[in-house]
Enzyme design. Structure first.
Site, short mmCIF file in Angstrom:
data_model
loop_
_atom_site.label_atom_id
_atom_site.label_comp_id
_atom_site.label_asym_id
_atom_site.label_seq_id
_atom_site.Cartn_x
_atom_site.Cartn_y
_atom_site.Cartn_z
N LYS A 126 0.88 -1.18 0.00
CA LYS A 126 0.00 0.00 0.00
C LYS A 126 0.90 1.22 0.00
CE LYS A 126 -4.42 1.04 0.21
NZ LYS A 126 -5.58 0.26 -0.22
N ASP A 166 -6.97 4.26 -4.59
CA ASP A 166 -7.66 4.14 -3.30
C ASP A 166 -8.26 5.53 -3.07
OD1 ASP A 166 -7.88 2.17 -0.83
OD2 ASP A 166 -7.45 4.12 0.06
N GLY A 237 -19.99 7.12 2.60
CA GLY A 237 -19.07 7.52 1.55
C GLY A 237 -19.85 7.94 0.32
N GLY A 239 -17.71 7.93 -2.80
CA GLY A 239 -16.65 7.81 -3.80
C GLY A 239 -16.80 6.60 -4.69
N TRP A 243 -20.19 4.29 -5.15
CA TRP A 243 -20.83 4.40 -6.47
C TRP A 243 -21.13 3.03 -7.08
CZ3 TRP A 243 -17.95 3.34 -11.13
CH2 TRP A 243 -18.60 3.68 -12.30
#
Ligand code: NDP
Ligand code: 2IT
Length: 446
Positions: A126, A166, A237, A239, A243
Site C-alpha cells: 500500500k 484508493d 461515503g 466515492g 458508487w
C-alpha cells in the site's frame, strides 16, 4: 490467548508507537489466529506472525511540487511493501491529508490477507501521500502525481510492485502516474492497475469494489434465505466504492437511502437511482470532498456532522474510510433491526464495535473479504496486460462474481473448520493467513 500471540502483539505496539490503526489491524487478525497457532505449533516455531507484522520494505520519500501560483509545496510519499510470498506486492495508493505511516501499514497488512483470499497470485502493499486533492486544479494534481512517480518508479514494476487507486486516487491520477512512469522507464507495461480502457485498463475495474461487495452481501443474505429484493440499504461515503455498490444494489432490487461525506450524510428515502447515481461522479470529481450538494440538487435531507447509522435499514454498507462505525453506531444499527453489515471500505468498524456486532449474531463481513473485488479485478487487469488481450465486460464481471462467491464460501468453510461457524472475520483472517504462511515456509527464512 497464547503467550506467543500476546508477545507479538505487545512487541508490535512497543516497536511501532503512534500507529494505532496498525495495532488495531494486527490485533484483529491475531485474535482469529490464536486457534490456528494452538492447532499448528509449526507456525509458532517458524515465528511466522512476527515475520508477517514486519514489512519487507518501507519506502518514504520527499514529493516537492509547485502550485498554479508558483509556490513550492513538499509532501511525504510512501510505499509499504508488506509481503511478496505469493506474488508481486499489490495494493492501492491513497492521497489524503490524514495519510501517515501507521495508516498505510494497517492497509498494507490487511491487503496481504485480502489478496491471498482472491485466489490470484498477488502479494500485499500500500502507498500514498498526505497530499490533499481538495480544491486542487487538474494541473496541480498532475504536477504532484508526476513528482510522486519520479521517485516511486525506482521501486515498482509489473513483476515487483503494482499500485492502483484508493481514496483520492482514481482514473485521472492513475493516468498521470502511468504517463510519468512510461517517460522515465521507456516501457509500456502493466505497472499500475485501474488504467484507462484505451491504454491497458480493464472493463469493470471502476465498478469492481462496489459490485464485489454487493455480490458478497448477496451470498451472505442467501445463508438466511433472503436477498436484496426490497431491502433498504445505508451506504456511507460517496466515492468510487460507494458508487459501484449503489448501482449493484439497485440492480438486485434493493433501495439505497443514504450517502455520506466528511461534512455529514444525506437521507434520500426515495432511493438513489438513475441520474442521482451519475451525480455521484460529479460530486467526486468536484474535489470538494462533501455531499451536501447532493441534498441541495435533489432536495432531500442533509444531516451535518452525522453518520448514516441511525437510519432504519436492513443492510449497511460502509464504503467511506476506516473507523466510521463505533460501538454506539453498532448499537443503533442493531436497535433498528439491521440484519447485515458488509464492508466496502477497509476496517470501517472499530474492534469494540465488531465485538458488539458479533455478540448480536447478525451477518457481518470484514472488508478484507467483502471488498476484495477491487483488487481481484486489478489481478484480472494484470492477466489481460500479460496476455495483451482485453476481455469483454461480461467476461470480467463473471470472473469477479465467481471470485466473490468463492471468497464467501472459503470464509464459511474455514470459520467452521476452526470452530466458529458463521464468523466471517475468523474465516477471512485464517484462510488468508494459511496460504501466505505456507508459502513463506516453503521459501525458507524469508
Ligand atoms: P474515493 O476517493 O473514491 O472516495 C472518497 C471517499 O473518501 C469519500 O467517500 C469520503 O467519505 C472519504 N473520506 C472523506 N474524508 C475522509 C477522511 N477524513 N479520511 C478518510 N477518508 C475520507 O475512495 P474509494 O471509494 O476508493 O475508497 C473508499 C474506501 O474503500 C476506503 O476505505 C478504501 O480503502 C476502500 N477500498 C477502495 C478500493 C478501490 O478499489 N478504490 C478497493 C477496496 C477498498 P467520508 O467523507 O464519509 O469519509
Ligand atoms: O484496498 C484495496 O484493495 C484497493 N484500494 C485496491 C487495490 C488494488 O491494487 O486494486
Amino acid at each position: 490467548m497464547l503467550d506467543y500471540v500476546q508477545n507479538v502483539l505487545e512487541e508490535v505496539k512497543a516497536k511501532n508507537p503512534s500507529e494505532p490503526e496498525f495495532h488495531q489491524a494486527v490485533e484483529e487478525v491475531a485474535e482469529s489466529l490464536d486457534i490456528v497457532f494452538q492447532r499448528h505449533p509449526e507456525y509458532v516455531s517458524a515465528d511466522i506472525l512476527r515475520r508477517m507484522v514486519e514489512p519487507e520494505r518501507v519506502i518514504m520519500f520527499r514529493v516537492p511540487w509547485m502550485d498554479d501560483q508558483g509556490d513550492v509545496h513538499v509532501n511525504r510519499g510512501f510505499r509499504i511493501e508488506m509481503n511478496s510470498a505469493i506474488g508481486p506486492y499489490k495494493g492501492g495508493l491513497r492521497f489524503h491529508p490524514s495519510v501517515n505511516l501507521g495508516i498505510l501499514k494497517f492497509l498494507a497488512f490487511e491487503q496481504v490477507f485480502k489478496n491471498s483470499l482472491t485466489t490470484l497470485p498477488m502479494g500485499g502493499g500500500k502507498g500514498g501521500s498526505d497530499f490533499d486533492p481538495k480544491g486542487k486544479s487538474d494541473n496541480e494534481v498532475m504536477r504532484f502525481s508526476q513528482s510522486f512517480m519520479t521517485e516511486l518508479s525506482r521501486h515498482v514494476g509489473p513483476n515487483t510492485d503494482v499500485p492502483a487507486g484508493d481514496i483520492g486516487v482514481g482514473a485521472r491520477e492513475i493516468g498521470y502516474l502511468f504517463g510519468q512512469y512510461k517517460r522515465i522507464r521507456n516501457e509500456f507495461t502493466g505497472v499500475l492497475t485501474g488504467k484507462g480502457i484505451n491504454w491497458g485498463g480493464s472493463l469493470i475495474r471502476p465498478e469492481a469494489t462496489g459490485f464485489g461487495c454487493v455480490y458478497f452481501a448477496e451470498e451472505m443474505l442467501k445463508t438466511r434465505n433472503t436477498s436484496f429484493d426490497g431491502k433498504v440499504v445505508a451506504v456511507s461515503g460517496f466515492g468510487n466504492v460507494a458508487w459501484g455498490a449503489v448501482q449493484k444494489v439497485n440492480e438486485l432490487g434493493g433501495k439505497v437511502v443514504t450517502l455520506s461525506g466528511p461534512d455529514g450524510f444525506v437521507y434520500d428515502p426515495d432511493g438513489i437511482t438513475g441520474e442521482k447515481v451519475d451525480y455521484m461522479l460529479k460530486l467526486r470529481a468536484s474535489n470538494k470532498d462533501a455531499v451536501e450538494d447532493y441534498a441541495k440538487e435533489f432536495k432531500v435531507e442533509f444531516h451535518p456532522g452525522k453518520k448514516p447509522w441511525g437510519i432504519k435499514v436492513d443492510v449497511a454498507l460502509p464504503c467511506a474510510t476506516q473507523n466510521e462505525i463505533y460501538p454506539e453506531d453498532a448499537k443503533e444499527l442493531l436497535k433498528n433491526g439491521c440484519m447485515a453489515i458488509c464492508e466496502g471500505a477497509n476496517m470501517p468498524t472499530t474492534l469494540e464495535a465488531y465485538h458488539i456486532i458479533d455478540e448480536a449474531g447478525i451477518l457481518y463481513a470484514p472488508g478484507k473479504a467483502s471488498n476484495a473485488g477491487g483488487v481481484a479485478t486489478s489481478g484480472l487487469e494484470m492477466s489481460q496486460n500479460s496476455m495483451r488481450l482485453p476481455w469483454s465486460r461480461e467476461e470480467v464481471d463473471n470472473r469477479l462474481h465467481e471470485i466473490m462467491i468463492r471468497i464467501h464460501e472459503t470464509c464459511l468453510t474455514t470459520s467452521e473448520r476452526f470452530g466458529t461457524p458463521g464468523n466471517y472475520v475468523n474465516g477471512a483472517n485464517i484462510a488468508g493467513f494459511l496460504k501466505v504462511a505456507d508459502a513463506m515456509l516453503d521459501q525458507g527464512l524469508v
